[in-house]
Design an enzyme around this catalytic site. Structure first.
Site, PDB file in Angstrom:
ATOM      1  N   SER A 105     -11.131  -1.038   0.133  1.00 56.22           N
ATOM      2  CA  SER A 105      -9.810  -1.664   0.060  1.00 56.22           C
ATOM      3  C   SER A 105      -9.715  -2.787  -0.959  1.00 56.22           C
ATOM      4  O   SER A 105      -8.661  -3.000  -1.549  1.00 56.22           O
ATOM      5  CB  SER A 105      -9.406  -2.192   1.437  1.00 56.22           C
ATOM      6  OG  SER A 105     -10.288  -3.199   1.865  1.00 56.22           O
ATOM      7  N   HIS A 126      -7.273   4.050   2.608  1.00 55.46           N
ATOM      8  CA  HIS A 126      -6.675   3.951   1.273  1.00 55.46           C
ATOM      9  C   HIS A 126      -6.707   5.268   0.500  1.00 55.46           C
ATOM     10  O   HIS A 126      -6.242   5.330  -0.627  1.00 55.46           O
ATOM     11  CB  HIS A 126      -7.359   2.835   0.481  1.00 55.46           C
ATOM     12  CG  HIS A 126      -7.097   1.505   1.099  1.00 55.46           C
ATOM     13  ND1 HIS A 126      -5.956   0.785   0.842  1.00 55.46           N
ATOM     14  CD2 HIS A 126      -7.793   0.810   2.033  1.00 55.46           C
ATOM     15  CE1 HIS A 126      -5.967  -0.317   1.572  1.00 55.46           C
ATOM     16  NE2 HIS A 126      -7.071  -0.328   2.295  1.00 55.46           N
ATOM     17  N   LYS A 178      -0.036   3.214   5.084  1.00 57.20           N
ATOM     18  CA  LYS A 178      -0.227   2.983   3.649  1.00 57.20           C
ATOM     19  C   LYS A 178       0.505   4.095   2.877  1.00 57.20           C
ATOM     20  O   LYS A 178       1.723   4.121   2.894  1.00 57.20           O
ATOM     21  CB  LYS A 178      -1.722   2.862   3.353  1.00 57.20           C
ATOM     22  CG  LYS A 178      -2.312   1.631   4.084  1.00 57.20           C
ATOM     23  CD  LYS A 178      -3.746   1.428   3.808  1.00 57.20           C
ATOM     24  CE  LYS A 178      -4.382   0.199   4.399  1.00 57.20           C
ATOM     25  NZ  LYS A 178      -3.805  -0.526   5.486  1.00 57.20           N
ATOM     26  N   ASP A 210     -13.691   5.551   7.063  1.00 59.93           N
ATOM     27  CA  ASP A 210     -12.327   5.012   7.083  1.00 59.93           C
ATOM     28  C   ASP A 210     -11.652   5.423   5.773  1.00 59.93           C
ATOM     29  O   ASP A 210     -12.020   4.954   4.698  1.00 59.93           O
ATOM     30  CB  ASP A 210     -12.418   3.482   7.215  1.00 59.93           C
ATOM     31  CG  ASP A 210     -11.061   2.790   7.166  1.00 59.93           C
ATOM     32  OD1 ASP A 210     -10.108   3.359   6.596  1.00 59.93           O
ATOM     33  OD2 ASP A 210     -10.966   1.652   7.663  1.00 59.93           O
ATOM     34  N   HIS A 230     -14.137  -3.086   5.579  1.00 58.83           N
ATOM     35  CA  HIS A 230     -12.955  -3.875   5.928  1.00 58.83           C
ATOM     36  C   HIS A 230     -13.173  -4.735   7.175  1.00 58.83           C
ATOM     37  O   HIS A 230     -13.947  -4.395   8.070  1.00 58.83           O
ATOM     38  CB  HIS A 230     -11.804  -2.894   6.180  1.00 58.83           C
ATOM     39  CG  HIS A 230     -10.478  -3.543   6.350  1.00 58.83           C
ATOM     40  ND1 HIS A 230      -9.876  -3.707   7.581  1.00 58.83           N
ATOM     41  CD2 HIS A 230      -9.641  -4.082   5.448  1.00 58.83           C
ATOM     42  CE1 HIS A 230      -8.713  -4.288   7.425  1.00 58.83           C
ATOM     43  NE2 HIS A 230      -8.541  -4.542   6.138  1.00 58.83           N
ATOM     44  N   ASN A 288       0.832  -1.203   0.000  1.00 60.10           N
ATOM     45  CA  ASN A 288       0.000   0.000   0.000  1.00 60.10           C
ATOM     46  C   ASN A 288       0.871   1.259   0.000  1.00 60.10           C
ATOM     47  O   ASN A 288       0.431   2.324   0.417  1.00 60.10           O
ATOM     48  CB  ASN A 288      -0.910   0.013   1.227  1.00 60.10           C
ATOM     49  CG  ASN A 288      -1.765  -1.237   1.302  1.00 60.10           C
ATOM     50  OD1 ASN A 288      -2.411  -1.594   0.325  1.00 60.10           O
ATOM     51  ND2 ASN A 288      -1.746  -1.914   2.428  1.00 60.10           N
ATOM     52  N   GLU A 331     -16.087   2.913   4.225  1.00 65.25           N
ATOM     53  CA  GLU A 331     -14.734   3.306   3.813  1.00 65.25           C
ATOM     54  C   GLU A 331     -14.915   4.399   2.766  1.00 65.25           C
ATOM     55  O   GLU A 331     -16.006   4.526   2.207  1.00 65.25           O
ATOM     56  CB  GLU A 331     -14.001   2.116   3.180  1.00 65.25           C
ATOM     57  CG  GLU A 331     -13.470   1.145   4.200  1.00 65.25           C
ATOM     58  CD  GLU A 331     -13.058  -0.201   3.598  1.00 65.25           C
ATOM     59  OE1 GLU A 331     -12.296  -0.210   2.615  1.00 65.25           O
ATOM     60  OE2 GLU A 331     -13.515  -1.225   4.113  1.00 65.25           O
TER      61      GLU A 331
HETATM   62  N1  PMP Z   1      -9.012  -0.012   7.291  1.00 69.53           N
HETATM   63  C1  PMP Z   1      -8.820  -0.444   6.044  1.00 69.53           C
HETATM   64  C2  PMP Z   1      -9.815  -0.061   5.004  1.00 69.53           C
HETATM   65  C3  PMP Z   1      -7.708  -1.233   5.727  1.00 69.53           C
HETATM   66  O1  PMP Z   1      -7.527  -1.668   4.475  1.00 69.53           O
HETATM   67  C4  PMP Z   1      -6.790  -1.571   6.752  1.00 69.53           C
HETATM   68  C5  PMP Z   1      -5.538  -2.392   6.501  1.00 69.53           C
HETATM   69  N2  PMP Z   1      -5.424  -3.095   5.383  1.00 69.53           N
HETATM   70  C6  PMP Z   1      -7.035  -1.117   8.033  1.00 69.53           C
HETATM   71  C7  PMP Z   1      -8.145  -0.323   8.268  1.00 69.53           C
HETATM   72  C8  PMP Z   1      -6.117  -1.443   9.155  1.00 69.53           C
HETATM   73  O2  PMP Z   1      -5.101  -0.504   9.232  1.00 69.53           O
HETATM   74  P1  PMP Z   1      -3.692  -0.868   9.883  1.00 69.53           P
HETATM   75  O3  PMP Z   1      -2.958  -1.677   8.866  1.00 69.53           O
HETATM   76  O4  PMP Z   1      -3.070   0.439  10.205  1.00 69.53           O
HETATM   77  O5  PMP Z   1      -3.998  -1.680  11.106  1.00 69.53           O
END
Ligand code: PMP
Length: 389
Positions: free
Chosen positions: A185, A214, A245, A211, A137, A49, A181
């Site tokens: 993701s 991304h 990311k 969230d 997610h 990412n 989100e």
């Molecule tokens: N939210 C989303 C949409 C994600 O894709 C991810 C990790 N892939 C997370 C939260 C978790 O974040 P972190 O890797 O900082 O724990």
């Protein structure tokens, strides 16, 4: 002492996963900037990412290291923030985030997983109803499951469905929390944030949790995310982003009101019961953040590369719902997806299959994470090999 056959049930399940092509294994990887080497093969990393190439930027690292003194290199916080872990750099980083977003407050957490699993149970009690997008997610789903609030899922990005639910349930609850989100993701498409804000305003007692994991760093004039791009940062109650990311660091944050921040400090268990991030990591995050807001060239490059790939998929008639730098190519069966990923790897592109339970059964996919530091030649070659798959 456990006997070996006490683990037989695990072996049987693992064998089943393997037979279905869904067994996860830790890859042995060596990293060299944008490239990874696995089994002697050097490949462009299209599975991380690190969208802007910041995590692998040696110049940035040298600049940061050049300023670092032994006093500033504090590798551990040695306790929770509520005990002795709350160093001034936390406050500096949070003040900078609040200032950038034009909001009252920000709170930094150890990672996005902590934020999503901690904040939802903290703000949603038995009188709350959570309405979450069907494709949020896993960390958000775990947050739903850990809490006491009832939750329902609305069809992915289906605002009519969400509104029907709000109409039916919001009047019967003390509060409702909408969870989404911004860039999804696994699908790379985007939530209609403006419509979500409108809905939230139409139904009093509704809070909005977004969230931006991304999108942070990638979208918006200063890279603050889709909310900045769509002009709605002031209307989101919990605007969450991650540093692991595009920002090339580690950790997460939520920007919110002062009251919400105080509530979170008192109620978020993964905030209270964990050792704070190391000060050296926070210093790196702040160093990056101050530069990230000016990195529009990298953001533009990533957008150009994404458009190029989307255009190619469109020309071949390949279904493509993504509108971002995350480009999934849905294959269907896991075993076939694995074979296609291996074919791309043989051509020098480290692309991985994403399989259930990360995505729904029958929708295994190749997930391409584009990066701003890809060359034009690499993009043309990728497009050619995708065509030949
Ligand atoms: N939210 C989303 C949409 C994600 O894709 C991810 C990790 N892939 C997370 C939260 C978790 O974040 P972190 O890797 O900082 O724990």
């Amino acid at each position: 002492m456990a006997k070996e056959n006490d683990y037989d049930y695990m072996r049987r399940e693992l064998d089943k996963l393997d037979a279905a092509g869904n067994l996860r294994r830790l890859p042995h990887l060596e990293h060299d900037g944008r490239f990874v080497t696995a089994d002697g093969r050097r490949m462009l990393n299209l599975s991380s990412n690190d969208y802007l190439g910041l995590a692998t930027d040696k110049e940035l690292r040298s600049e940061f290291l050049g300023r670092l003194t032994p006093e500033a290199f504090v590798p551990s916080s040695s306790s929770s923030r509520l005990l002795t872990g709350n160093c001034p750099i936390y406050e500096e980083l949070e003040a900078e985030l609040a200032r950038l977003y034009g909001r009252e407050a920000a709170l930094v957490l150890n990672c996005g997983y902590h934020a999503n699993t901690g904040i939802l149970p903290a703000v949603a009690d038995a009188d709350t109803l959570i309405l979450a997008d069907k494709l949020v997610h896993a960390s958000l789903i775990d947050g739903l499951k850990l809490g006491t609030a009832r939750y329902l899922r609305y069809r992915h990005n289906d605002m009519k469905h969400l509104e029907r639910m709000l109409h039916e349930y919001a009047p019967t609850r003390k509060r409702t929390v909408i969870v989404t989100e911004s860039i999804f993701s696994m699908d790379g498409d985007e939530a209609p944030l403006r419509q979500l804000v409108e809905l939230k305003k139409r139904y009093p007692g509704t809070l909005l949790y977004v969230d931006e994991a991304h999108a942070f760093g990638v979208r918006g004039r200063r890279g603050l995310g889709c909310a900045e791009e769509q002009g709605v940062t002031a209307d989101i109650d919990f605007l969450m982003g991650t540093f692991g990311k595009a920002a090339g660091s580690e950790g997460a944050f939520v920007v919110c009101s002062r009251t919400v921040r105080e509530w979170l400090v008192n109620r978020v268990r993964p905030f209270i019961f964990t050792t704070a991030l190391p000060p050296v990591n926070l210093a790196w995050t702040l160093f990056i953040l101050r530069r990230l807001v000016k990195m529009d060239k990298r953001r533009k490059r990533l957008a150009e590369l994404s458009t190029r790939l989307h255009r190619a998929l469109h020309e071949w008639g390949v279904p493509d719902l993504s509108s971002s730098h995350i480009v999934p190519l849905v294959v269907g069966e896991s075993a076939e997806t694995v074979l296609k990923a291996e074919a791309l790897q043989r051509h020098g592109f480290y692309v991985l299959p994403v399989r259930p339970p990360t995505v729904p059964e029958g929708t295994s996919r190749l997930r391409l994470s584009l990066r701003a530091d890809m060359t034009d030649e690499e993009m043309e070659s990728l497009i050619q090999h995708l065509k030949d798959l």
